[in-house]
Design a protein around this motif. Structure first.
Motif, short mmCIF file in Angstrom:
data_model
loop_
_atom_site.label_atom_id
_atom_site.label_comp_id
_atom_site.label_asym_id
_atom_site.label_seq_id
_atom_site.Cartn_x
_atom_site.Cartn_y
_atom_site.Cartn_z
N ILE A 271 -19.35 -68.85 -73.34
CA ILE A 271 -19.04 -69.32 -71.99
C ILE A 271 -20.02 -70.41 -71.63
O ILE A 271 -21.00 -70.64 -72.35
CB ILE A 271 -19.08 -68.18 -70.95
N GLY A 272 -19.79 -71.07 -70.54
CA GLY A 272 -20.65 -72.17 -70.13
C GLY A 272 -21.95 -71.71 -69.48
O GLY A 272 -22.05 -70.60 -68.96
N ARG A 273 -22.92 -72.58 -69.52
CA ARG A 273 -24.23 -72.32 -68.93
C ARG A 273 -24.12 -72.05 -67.44
O ARG A 273 -24.76 -71.13 -66.91
CB ARG A 273 -25.12 -73.53 -69.21
N SER A 274 -23.30 -72.82 -66.74
CA SER A 274 -23.13 -72.65 -65.29
C SER A 274 -22.58 -71.27 -64.97
O SER A 274 -23.01 -70.64 -64.00
CB SER A 274 -22.21 -73.72 -64.72
N LEU A 275 -21.63 -70.80 -65.77
CA LEU A 275 -21.06 -69.48 -65.54
C LEU A 275 -22.10 -68.39 -65.75
O LEU A 275 -22.15 -67.41 -65.00
CB LEU A 275 -19.84 -69.24 -66.43
N VAL A 276 -22.96 -68.55 -66.74
CA VAL A 276 -24.04 -67.58 -66.97
C VAL A 276 -24.93 -67.51 -65.74
O VAL A 276 -25.25 -66.42 -65.25
CB VAL A 276 -24.86 -67.92 -68.24
N TYR A 277 -25.33 -68.66 -65.21
CA TYR A 277 -26.20 -68.65 -64.03
C TYR A 277 -25.48 -68.06 -62.82
O TYR A 277 -26.10 -67.36 -62.02
CB TYR A 277 -26.72 -70.05 -63.73
N GLU A 278 -24.18 -68.28 -62.70
CA GLU A 278 -23.41 -67.69 -61.60
C GLU A 278 -23.35 -66.17 -61.74
O GLU A 278 -23.54 -65.44 -60.76
CB GLU A 278 -21.99 -68.28 -61.58
N GLU A 279 -23.12 -65.69 -62.93
CA GLU A 279 -23.07 -64.25 -63.17
C GLU A 279 -24.43 -63.60 -62.93
O GLU A 279 -24.51 -62.49 -62.41
CB GLU A 279 -22.56 -63.94 -64.58
N ILE A 280 -25.50 -64.31 -63.28
CA ILE A 280 -26.85 -63.81 -62.98
C ILE A 280 -27.05 -63.74 -61.47
O ILE A 280 -27.53 -62.73 -60.94
CB ILE A 280 -27.92 -64.72 -63.64
N ARG A 281 -26.64 -64.79 -60.77
CA ARG A 281 -26.79 -64.84 -59.31
C ARG A 281 -26.02 -63.70 -58.65
O ARG A 281 -26.51 -63.09 -57.69
CB ARG A 281 -26.31 -66.18 -58.78
N LEU A 282 -24.84 -63.39 -59.17
CA LEU A 282 -24.02 -62.32 -58.62
C LEU A 282 -24.50 -60.92 -59.02
O LEU A 282 -24.00 -59.92 -58.51
CB LEU A 282 -22.56 -62.50 -59.06
N GLY A 283 -25.45 -60.86 -59.95
CA GLY A 283 -25.97 -59.57 -60.40
C GLY A 283 -25.12 -58.90 -61.46
O GLY A 283 -25.33 -57.73 -61.79
N ARG A 284 -24.17 -59.63 -62.00
CA ARG A 284 -23.28 -59.07 -63.03
C ARG A 284 -23.92 -59.14 -64.42
O ARG A 284 -23.62 -58.32 -65.28
CB ARG A 284 -21.95 -59.79 -63.02
N LEU A 285 -24.78 -60.12 -64.64
CA LEU A 285 -25.53 -60.25 -65.89
C LEU A 285 -27.00 -60.12 -65.54
O LEU A 285 -27.54 -60.94 -64.79
CB LEU A 285 -25.25 -61.60 -66.57
N GLN A 286 -27.61 -59.06 -66.04
CA GLN A 286 -29.00 -58.80 -65.70
C GLN A 286 -29.95 -59.64 -66.56
O GLN A 286 -29.59 -60.05 -67.66
CB GLN A 286 -29.32 -57.33 -65.90
N THR A 287 -31.13 -59.86 -66.03
CA THR A 287 -32.16 -60.61 -66.74
C THR A 287 -33.50 -59.93 -66.53
O THR A 287 -33.65 -59.04 -65.70
CB THR A 287 -32.26 -62.05 -66.23
N VAL A 288 -34.48 -60.37 -67.30
CA VAL A 288 -35.88 -60.02 -67.07
C VAL A 288 -36.61 -61.32 -66.77
O VAL A 288 -36.14 -62.40 -67.13
CB VAL A 288 -36.51 -59.30 -68.28
N ARG A 289 -37.73 -61.20 -66.09
CA ARG A 289 -38.52 -62.39 -65.77
C ARG A 289 -39.87 -62.30 -66.47
O ARG A 289 -40.49 -61.25 -66.50
CB ARG A 289 -38.72 -62.50 -64.27
N ILE A 290 -40.26 -63.42 -67.02
CA ILE A 290 -41.61 -63.59 -67.57
C ILE A 290 -42.14 -64.84 -66.91
O ILE A 290 -41.67 -65.95 -67.23
CB ILE A 290 -41.61 -63.69 -69.11
N GLY A 291 -43.03 -64.67 -65.97
CA GLY A 291 -43.47 -65.81 -65.18
C GLY A 291 -42.29 -66.33 -64.39
O GLY A 291 -41.63 -65.58 -63.68
N ARG A 292 -41.98 -67.59 -64.53
CA ARG A 292 -40.85 -68.20 -63.83
C ARG A 292 -39.58 -68.22 -64.67
O ARG A 292 -38.53 -68.62 -64.20
CB ARG A 292 -41.22 -69.62 -63.42
#
Length: 70
Positions: free
Chosen positions: A25-46
């Motif tokens: 899928i596209g990069r923009s869709l990944v960031y949208e799914e992250i923003r919506l909380g559908r794709l979880q992430t971890v943070r290391i610094g920023r």
């Protein structure tokens, strides 16, 4: 005495762009799914990184959604 670490055979964390490539899928869709909380992430610094198990959980979410609409 030096310690040599074996290189992992699988990546432990993906950049969002790499997760997008893995999901085909596209990069923009990944960031949208992250923003919506559908794709979880971890943070290391920023940095936001996606563990492979979160990619798998996202795929399972998509499967459940597809079954619910079928």
């Amino acid at each position: 005495m030096s310690v040599t670490l074996a290189a992992p055979t699988e990546r432990l964390l993906y950049r969002p762009e790499e997760a997008a490539a893995a999901l085909n899928i596209g990069r923009s869709l990944v960031y949208e799914e992250i923003r919506l909380g559908r794709l979880q992430t971890v943070r290391i610094g920023r940095r936001r990184l996606v563990p492979p198990e979160y990619v798998a959980q996202y795929v399972e979410l998509l499967k459940r959604e597809a079954e619910a609409t079928a």
